[in-house]
Write a protein that holds these residues in place. Structure first.
Motif, short mmCIF file in Angstrom:
data_model
loop_
_atom_site.label_atom_id
_atom_site.label_comp_id
_atom_site.label_asym_id
_atom_site.label_seq_id
_atom_site.Cartn_x
_atom_site.Cartn_y
_atom_site.Cartn_z
N PHE A 7 -43.69 44.87 14.79
CA PHE A 7 -42.58 45.38 15.59
C PHE A 7 -41.69 44.22 16.01
O PHE A 7 -42.18 43.19 16.48
N SER A 9 -38.80 43.47 18.73
CA SER A 9 -38.11 44.04 19.89
C SER A 9 -36.97 43.11 20.28
O SER A 9 -37.13 41.89 20.34
N LEU A 50 -39.45 48.58 13.20
CA LEU A 50 -40.76 48.44 12.57
C LEU A 50 -40.51 47.89 11.17
O LEU A 50 -39.76 48.48 10.39
N LEU A 60 -44.58 34.41 8.27
CA LEU A 60 -44.31 35.01 9.57
C LEU A 60 -43.73 33.97 10.53
O LEU A 60 -42.81 34.25 11.30
N GLU A 61 -44.27 32.75 10.47
CA GLU A 61 -43.75 31.67 11.34
C GLU A 61 -42.26 31.47 11.11
O GLU A 61 -41.48 31.29 12.04
N LYS A 64 -40.21 34.41 12.39
CA LYS A 64 -40.18 34.34 13.85
C LYS A 64 -39.18 33.27 14.32
O LYS A 64 -38.38 33.50 15.24
N SER A 77 -33.27 38.40 23.91
CA SER A 77 -34.68 38.05 23.74
C SER A 77 -35.19 38.82 22.51
O SER A 77 -35.12 40.04 22.48
N GLN A 79 -38.50 39.37 20.01
CA GLN A 79 -39.94 39.12 19.80
C GLN A 79 -40.37 39.79 18.51
O GLN A 79 -39.84 40.84 18.16
N ILE A 80 -41.34 39.21 17.84
CA ILE A 80 -41.94 39.89 16.69
C ILE A 80 -43.45 39.87 16.88
O ILE A 80 -44.03 38.81 17.15
N GLN A 81 -44.06 41.04 16.79
CA GLN A 81 -45.50 41.16 17.06
C GLN A 81 -46.15 42.15 16.12
O GLN A 81 -45.57 43.21 15.84
N HIS A 82 -47.34 41.84 15.67
CA HIS A 82 -48.09 42.73 14.78
C HIS A 82 -48.34 44.06 15.48
O HIS A 82 -48.61 44.10 16.68
#
Lengths: 92, 452
Positions: A7, A9, A50, A60-61, A64, A77, A79-82
Motif C-alpha cells: 500500500f 499512502s 495498492l 523496494l528500497e 521507497k 507524506s 509511505q509504502i508498506q507491505h
C-alpha cells in the motif's frame, strides 16, 4: 506466481498532479497499480494505492527512496508498506 | 480494496505522529556451549558468535523496516547469564575483559545494547557471582553497551538479602565512576526475572531457553494516549475497550515483524512483551495517558486505579493479538525517560512511595529513578528490599533501577542526555533500616499454599 502487494499512502494538502506523478513514478519502476482510492480526512488529502511490485524493475528500497523524494518535492507524506501489516493490525 | 483508506490512514498517522514503532527486537543467545577452561578461546568464540548473529539481526531488521514502513528502534542481544559462563575464570580482570570483548563485538555489529552480564542469586551466591558483582562498577564504567542484572529472589525461593545488601555499594561505586552516575542505568536488580525479557537493563537469555530466540518489545504510549484523548468522557468500561483495541493493533504489528524476523534469521520466535515503553519524545508517555484518563497530575490519588485499569486493558488487547506473550508485560515506567513522569516529580505530585505503591498492582518496579548521591548504601538496599518483597509476595516480577547522582540533592535536575532523558532527583526517607538489613540471610519464600 502470487502478487507482492504493497500500500502506498499519500497524505497532505491537495494539489494538481498528485495521482499523475505517483502513477508515472510507479510506471517507471515497473510496479502495477491494482487499486486506487482517495478521500479528505481530518482536512487532509489522503490517497491510497495498492500496487503489485512482483515484476518491478527496481528494489523496494529504490521505489521507497523515489517516493520519499517525490513527497519532499510536493510537501506530501508518502509511505509504502507491505499489505500484511494492515491485515495483521486491522483484521482479526 | 482489502483494506480501507481509513485503516491505511490510521496506521500511517500512528507511525508519523504517535511514535508507533517496534521498540526492540532482542535476540537471545545461548553461550553455555562456549564455556571452556581456555579463557582466550572462550573470548574469541563469544566475540565471533555475537558479531555474526548480531550483524545478521541488524541487516534483517533493516529489511523489515523498509518492507513494513515501521521503525525498529533497538536491535539488542541477550546472553546467558555471564556469571555462569565465567565460572572457570572468576577474576575481576577477566570479567572486565569479557565485558569489553562483548561490547566491542556488539558495537562492530551495530547492536545497541547487550544484556545478560549478571547472575541468578535467589538462593545464594557462587564465587563467580560475587566476583562478577565486584567487577560490575568497572564493567559499567568502561563499556557502552553492556547491561547488567541480578535476580535476587523468586516467589518459590524467597529473597536473598545478602545479595540485596551488595546492591547499594555497587551502585554508589558505579555512580562515582560515571558522569552523573549514568552507569547505574545499565544495571537492574530483579525478583522473578523473566528469562525472555527483551527490555534493558534486565534482558538475559535464560537457562531454559533454546540456542537462539527472538523476543520483541512493542511500543505504544503515544498511540494509546492519542485514542484516549479522543474519548474524554466515556466510562471506564468503554475506556478499557478502546485501549484494548488499540493495543491489539500495536501488538499484531510486533507479532508480525517478530515472527518474520525470526523466520528470516532461521531461529525460533520467542515472545511479544506487552509493556508500554515510554520514550523522551513528546507525548510518548505513560503519564500522559493517565492524564488523558482524567488525572490532574500523575501520582495523585486515583493514579493506582488508573494505572491498574490501563495495564489490564493492555494485557487483554495484547493477549488477544499474540499467542506468545511474555517478558515483563507490565509497565516499567522510567521516570527520567518519560517526560510526563518527570514533570509530575517536578511539581511534587509523584513521590518514590507512590511509585512503589503502583508496583503492587501492575508496575514492574522503580525504573530510572534519580536519588541523592549521598544516599547511604543501606538506604538503597532498603529501597531495593521493599520493592523486591512486593514481587515475592505478589508472585510477580519487580525490579529496581536507581541512579544515585553524585553531588545532587532532592529537587535538583539531572540531565543524562539523549534517550535517557532528564528528571528531578527524588527524595528518600532519612531514617535508617540498616539494623534490619544487617541481619542478612534469606527472606523465606512466602506462603502460597494455605488457601482454605
Amino acid at each position: 506466481m502470487g502478487k507482492e502487494l504493497l500500500f502506498i499512502s499519500v497524505m497532505g494538502r491537495d494539489q494538481k498532479g498528485i495521482v499523475a506523478r505517483v502513477a508515472t513514478l510507479l510506471y517507471r519502476a515497473g510496479a502495477n497499480i491494482e487499486d486506487i482510492s482517495q478521500k479528505i480526512m481530518d482536512k487532509y488529502f489522503v490517497m491510497v494505492m495498492l500496487v503489485d511490485v512482483k515484476d518491478a524493475a527496481c528494489s523496494l528500497e529504490e521505489i521507497k527512496a523515489r517516493l520519499q523524494n517525490l513527497g519532499r518535492r510536493l510537501n506530501l507524506s508518502i509511505q509504502i508498506q507491505h499489505e500484511n501489516i494492515f491485515k495483521a493490525m486491522h483484521r482479526v | 480494496m482489502s483494506i480501507s483508506v481509513e485503516e491505511v490512514y490510521e496506521t500511517a498517522r500512528m507511525i508519523l505522529y504517535h511514535h508507533l514503532d517496534i521498540r526492540t527486537t532482542t535476540l537471545g543467545i545461548n553461550l553455555k556451549d562456549l564455556i571452556s577452561s581456555n579463557f582466550s578461546a572462550c573470548l574469541n568464540r563469544v566475540s565471533q558468535r555475537i558479531a555474526t548473529i548480531g550483524e545478521r539481526l541488524v541487516v534483517e531488521a533493516g529489511k523489515l523496516e523498509t518492507k513494513y514502513g515501521i521503525p525498529i528502534v533497538n536491535k539488542r542481544l541477550a546472553l546467558t547469564p555471564i556469571s555462569l559462563v565465567m565460572e572457570p575464570h572468576a577474576t575481576v580482570k577477566k570479567f572486565l575483559r569479557m565485558a569489553q570483548t562483548i561490547d566491542e563485538a556488539a558495537g562492530q555489529a551495530g547492536i545497541d545494547f547487550v544484556g545478560g552480564f549478571g547472575c541468578l542469586v535467589q538462593k545464594g551466591l557462587t564465587r563467580s557471582d560475587r566476583i562478577l558483582i565486584e567487577a560490575l562498577p568497572e564493567v559499567l564504567a568502561r563499556t557502552q553497551r553492556v547491561c547488567a542484572f541480578m535476580n535476587a529472589g523468586t516467589t518459590a525461593s524467597g529473597m536473598n538479602l545478602d545479595a540485596v545488601n551488595l546492591v547499594g555499594p555497587l551502585l554508589l561505586t558505579t555512580a562515582r565512576k560515571t558522569e552523573n552516575g549514568a552507569g547505574c542505568a545499565k544495571f537492574a536488580v530483579y525478583v522473578n526475572a523473566p528469562e525472555d525479557n527483551p527490555f534493558m537493563a534486565g534482558a538475559f537469555h535464560g537457562v531454559g531457553e533454546p540456542d537462539f530466540t527472538l523476543n520483541v518489545g512493542i511500543s505504544g504510549p503515544g498511540v494509546v494516549r492519542s485514542v484516549v484523548e479522543k474519548n474524554p468522557d466515556c466510562d471506564l468500561t468503554q475506556l478499557s475497550e478502546i485501549v484494548k483495541q488499540t493495543v491489539f493493533k500495536i501488538t499484531r504489528a510486533g507479532e508480525l515483524i517478530g515472527r518474520e524476523l525470526a523466520k528470516n534469521l532461521g531461529i525460533p520466535f520467542g515472545i511479544v512483551d506487552l509493556s508500554l515503553a515510554s520514550t523522551t519524545a513528546s507525548g510518548d508517555s505513560v503519564a500522559d495517558i493517565l492524564k488523558g484518563f482524567g488525572l490532574e497530575s500523575v501520582g495523585t490519588h486515583g493514579t493506582t486505579a488508573a494505572l491498574a485499569l490501563l495495564i489490564d486493558a493492555v494485557k487483554k488487547g495484547g493477549a488477544m493479538a499474540s499467542g506468545n506473550v511474555g517478558g515483563l508485560s507490565g509497565t516499567f515506567i522510567p521516570v527520567t525517560e518519560d517526560a510526563g513522569m518527570a514533570r509530575a516529580v517536578r511539581r511534587g505530585s509523584l513521590t518514590l512511595d507512590k511509585l512503589e505503591a503502583l508496583t503492587a498492582v501492575c508496575s514492574v518496579g522503580l525504573d530510572m529513578v534519580a536519588i541523592p548521591g549521598d544516599t547511604p548504601a543501606e538506604t538503597i538496599n532498603a529501597i531495593v528490599a521493599d520493592e523486591l518483597s512486593i514481587g515475592i509476595v505478589n508472585d510477580k516480577t519487580t525490579a529496581v533501577r536507581l541512579i544515585p547522582v553524585p553531588g545532587k540533592r532532592p529537587g535538583d535536575t539531572v540531565n543524562f542526555g539523549g534517550l535517557m532523558g532528564s528528571a528531578p532527583v527524588m527524595a528518600v526517607h532519612p531514617f535508617s533500616a540498616s539494623r534490619f538489613l544487617k541481619r542478612g540471610g534469606r527472606f523465606p519464600a512466602p506462603v502460597k499454599s494455605l488457601k482454605n
